[in-house]
Scaffold this active site. Structure first.
Site, PDB file in Angstrom:
ATOM      1  N   HIS A 449      45.733  35.965  40.959  1.00 40.56           N
ATOM      2  CA  HIS A 449      47.181  36.100  40.991  1.00 40.56           C
ATOM      3  C   HIS A 449      47.606  37.514  40.615  1.00 40.56           C
ATOM      4  O   HIS A 449      47.533  37.919  39.459  1.00 40.56           O
ATOM      5  CB  HIS A 449      47.826  35.082  40.047  1.00 40.56           C
ATOM      6  N   GLU A 461      45.728  37.780  37.131  1.00 42.76           N
ATOM      7  CA  GLU A 461      45.224  36.562  36.505  1.00 42.76           C
ATOM      8  C   GLU A 461      44.057  36.017  37.328  1.00 42.76           C
ATOM      9  O   GLU A 461      44.205  35.771  38.531  1.00 42.76           O
ATOM     10  CB  GLU A 461      46.327  35.500  36.423  1.00 42.76           C
ATOM     11  N   ASN A 499      53.572  33.233  34.273  1.00 44.64           N
ATOM     12  CA  ASN A 499      54.781  32.571  34.778  1.00 44.64           C
ATOM     13  C   ASN A 499      55.194  31.390  33.905  1.00 44.64           C
ATOM     14  O   ASN A 499      56.378  31.048  33.836  1.00 44.64           O
ATOM     15  CB  ASN A 499      54.582  32.127  36.222  1.00 44.64           C
TER      16      ASN A 499
END
Length: 686
Positions: A449, A461, A499
């Protein structure tokens, strides 16, 4: 042949010895003597106490030899020196710090006072203490591609080995101050134009430039009339007032004392070299003891910790990216810039053309030379037919956040990918557990990510799931580190790590808008806390459509209550108002509306606590659930993935220092609802 001319050829001659008792230098006697900085057991030079102590004795040796000139170079192909050895001074305080700095000043003063010509040949990164070493020489010859600068302000400090004195006397002092105040670097031609470099040459012309300098034929520019004018206190005071006003816009004094300490130092002592040198030491030591510097130094170590997560070999030479939208295009452009061979696939030709244009912009902003930019573009191949799928070592899926689209792509990869190739998804809102069944091989599938924009946000990530092989995760972490990104290893969880923590921040801002607070009021409060941008601005930057997807995923998959998304936000996205990328979001950019860039005059706790404390709470939840390895990983991920106020050390560190977060969350829950109820993990956090 043009390409060959630009390859590094800066390795020290093999027969150049290290003198007895010296670990970090090589010394070659001669009419033009040469000192090569070659720090032991590392690929990067840093200016440490040991380096300076050895240099001190070598300068005595050189003075005895009495050459016509002394050249100081680096034996490392990657650069001259990356800066000071932060490990060596991070824990120093008071008299110990003063003594260390005084000793360092004495060595560089000895270098500056040598009775023969001294020449620094600098290449690659020449930063911080490395630049201070070069400034103590009579001449500086830059090899094309060199980058010089004083990034100390990023650690809450300013130069401490005489750099404030030497740079402001070498070049236009206002330009010198601007470099130090912002921590910005000057790339080769700019450094030459400023007068930091006396010559800028390709590697093949270095020896000729050295001979010219040794013969007294290499002039160097001075700061000119402006430098002379700034010797007066009145002129410096006027310039200092403007500098403070500019600094306050981006680095408020209450959070970042270093720029203001530097301005005071120059204003008060810029007319007297000796006094400024003494004051520089005292100012540096005072800053070193500040909470800001200690937290920013901690962030430096957090960065190093993440980089260590990517140690190893990735064996990834060819990357195939599926999806040429904003994220896919940036992933492809960045990977190609870092030397990977890249193919970029999309179902339409237009996005591929835009991706190439985007890559050109990225390379321009990163100051690539014409040849390096051309080479990177040559490595990035638009691939509308998906031919790269079968040749790639890593396939990165960067398709829209729709489960059915991703499943269709994965199904089409079966029997096509190489046996050892890895499939990674750049999903930001879908759980890997919901995707893995459609992949050709669960063991060689994981999340990778990136954050938008990839060329500016350093975090990646690396997301595991129950069936992912350790080797796959290790290779992906090594790949991220290999393309100069910071890998953080996390487990599959709604929103992953960043997130999950960022979601409540953005969602609470939407609730506040619903309550009637203005977007400017909310954003300015966040700026006052120290965030790089307010949550409303950030939502527009990320994309309101992405924010909605993440919010929905969190609300549906977490076992804790989340803020409801206002209906008008969905309506905006349905109308195509998705944020900055569409020209209109919560701010109307097409009409010239700009988000605020000045913080609120005070720190409104009623807004700040509602925005910030849920982030701390989510971090504790992620620790309790094992999403992240430890609190340091959480802090590092949030700082490097969102720009979270770095001088506060990260949300977990902030919570430890503040100490009342659970109690304050309980009060907010009583006032605003169960979404603020503290996580059970607070009982074991601390």
């Amino acid at each position: 042949m043009d390409v060959l001319e630009h390859l590094p050829k800066r390795l020290v001659p093999e027969d150049t010895p290290k003198p007895q008792g010296v670990a970090n230098w090589r010394y070659a006697q001669g009419d033009i003597a040469q000192l090569w900085l070659d720090c032991a057991d590392t690929g990067t030079n840093v200016i440490s106490e040991a380096v300076l102590r050895e240099l001190d004795s070598l300068l005595d040796m050189a003075k005895t030899d009495n050459p016509r000139a002394l050249v100081i170079r680096s034996a490392k192909a990657g650069g001259f020196a990356a800066g000071a050895d932060i490990d060596g001074f991070a824990d120093l305080r008071g008299d110990d710090a003063v003594q260390m700095l005084e000793q360092g000043h004495a060595v560089l003063d000895k270098l500056a006072a040598l009775p023969f010509t001294t020449i620094a040949v600098v290449h690659g990164n020449t930063l911080g203490g490395g630049l201070e070493l070069a400034l103590a020489c009579d001449h500086r010859i830059g090899v094309e591609g060199v980058k010089v600068g004083f990034p100390e302000v990023q650690l809450g400090l300013h130069p401490g080995l005489g750099g404030t004195v030497r740079l402001t006397r070498l070049i236009d002092p206002v330009a010198a101050m601007q470099m130090m105040l912002t921590g910005s670097s000057a790339h080769d031609r700019k450094a030459r134009k400023l007068g930091i470099l006396d010559a800028l040459v390709p590697e093949r012309h270095v020896e000729a430039a050295i001979c010219a300098a040794a013969a007294g034929k290499l002039d160097h520019d001075s700061g000119g009339l402006r430098a002379t004018a700034m010797r007066t206190r009145a002129a410096r005071a006027l310039a200092a007032t403007r500098m403070r006003a500019e600094a306050e816009k981006k680095a408020p004094n209450q959070h970042y004392p270093a720029p203001y300490a530097l301005i005071n130092l120059w204003e008060d002592h810029g007319g007297d070299r000796n006094e400024m040198q003494k004051a520089e030491i005292a100012s540096f030591v005072e800053l070193l003891d500040s909470a800001t510097a200690q937290n920013l130094i901690r962030v430096f170590f957090l960065r190093r910790k993440l980089k260590s997560e990517g140690k190893g070999t990735d064996d990834i030479h060819h990357v195939h990216v599926i999806g040429a939208g904003a994220m896919g295009a940036e992933i492809a452009a960045w990977s190609a810039m870092q030397g990977k061979r890249v193919t970029l696939e999309d179902v339409a030709l237009e996005p591929l053309g835009k991706a190439v244009k985007r890559a050109v912009g990225v390379y321009d902003r990163k100051h690539l030379s014409e040849i390096d930019a051309r080479d990177a573009l040559d490595r990035m191949m638009p691939d509308p037919d998906g031919l790269g799928r079968a040749r790639a070592d890593l396939v990165i899926e960067a398709a829209p956040e729709k489960l059915e689209i991703k499943e269709k792509i994965y199904a089409s990869l079966g029997g096509v990918m190489k046996p050892n190739a890895i499939l990674a998804s750049n999903t930001s809102s879908l759980k890997l557990a919901d995707l893995v069944a459609a992949t050709p091989d669960a063991g060689r599938f994981a999340g990778l990510h990136f954050f938008n924009p990839v060329s500016q946000m350093p975090l990646v990530e690396v997301v595991s799931h129950e069936g992912a092989e350790v080797k796959t995760l290790d290779r992906l972490a090594a790949f991220a580190e290999g393309i100069d990104r910071l890998p953080v290893r996390v487990t599959d969880y709604p929103g992953f790590l960043v997130n999950r923590i960022l979601g409540p921040y953005l969602m609470e801002a939407m609730v506040m808008l619903e309550e009637g607070k203005t977007k400017e009021q909310i954003d300015r409060a966040a700026l006052a806390f120290g965030m790089p941008m307010g949550p409303v601005t950030l939502a527009d930057q990320v994309g309101l459509d992405i924010c909605l997807e993440v919010a929905q995923s969190l609300r549906e998959n977490l076992d804790r209550p989340m803020a409801e998304t206002p209906g008008w936000l969905s309506e905006m996205v349905d109308k195509g108002h998705r944020g900055r990328k569409s020209g209109r979001g919560l701010y109307d950019y097409d009409k010239g509306e700009t988000p605020p860039d000045t913080p609120a005059d005070d720190l409104p706790d009623n807004i700040i606590d509602r925005l910030i404390l849920p982030m701390c709470d989510a971090g504790v939840e992620c620790l309790r659930k094992g999403v992240a390895q430890d609190a340091d990983s959480v802090d590092a991920a949030v700082i490097f993935g969102t720009g979270w106020a770095p001088f506060r050390g990260g949300p977990m560190h902030y919570a430890k220092v503040r100490r009342d977060v659970p109690r304050r969350l309980e009060a907010l829950a009583a006032e605003h609802g169960a979404r603020f109820a503290p996580d059970p993990g607070w009982a074991s956090f601390g």
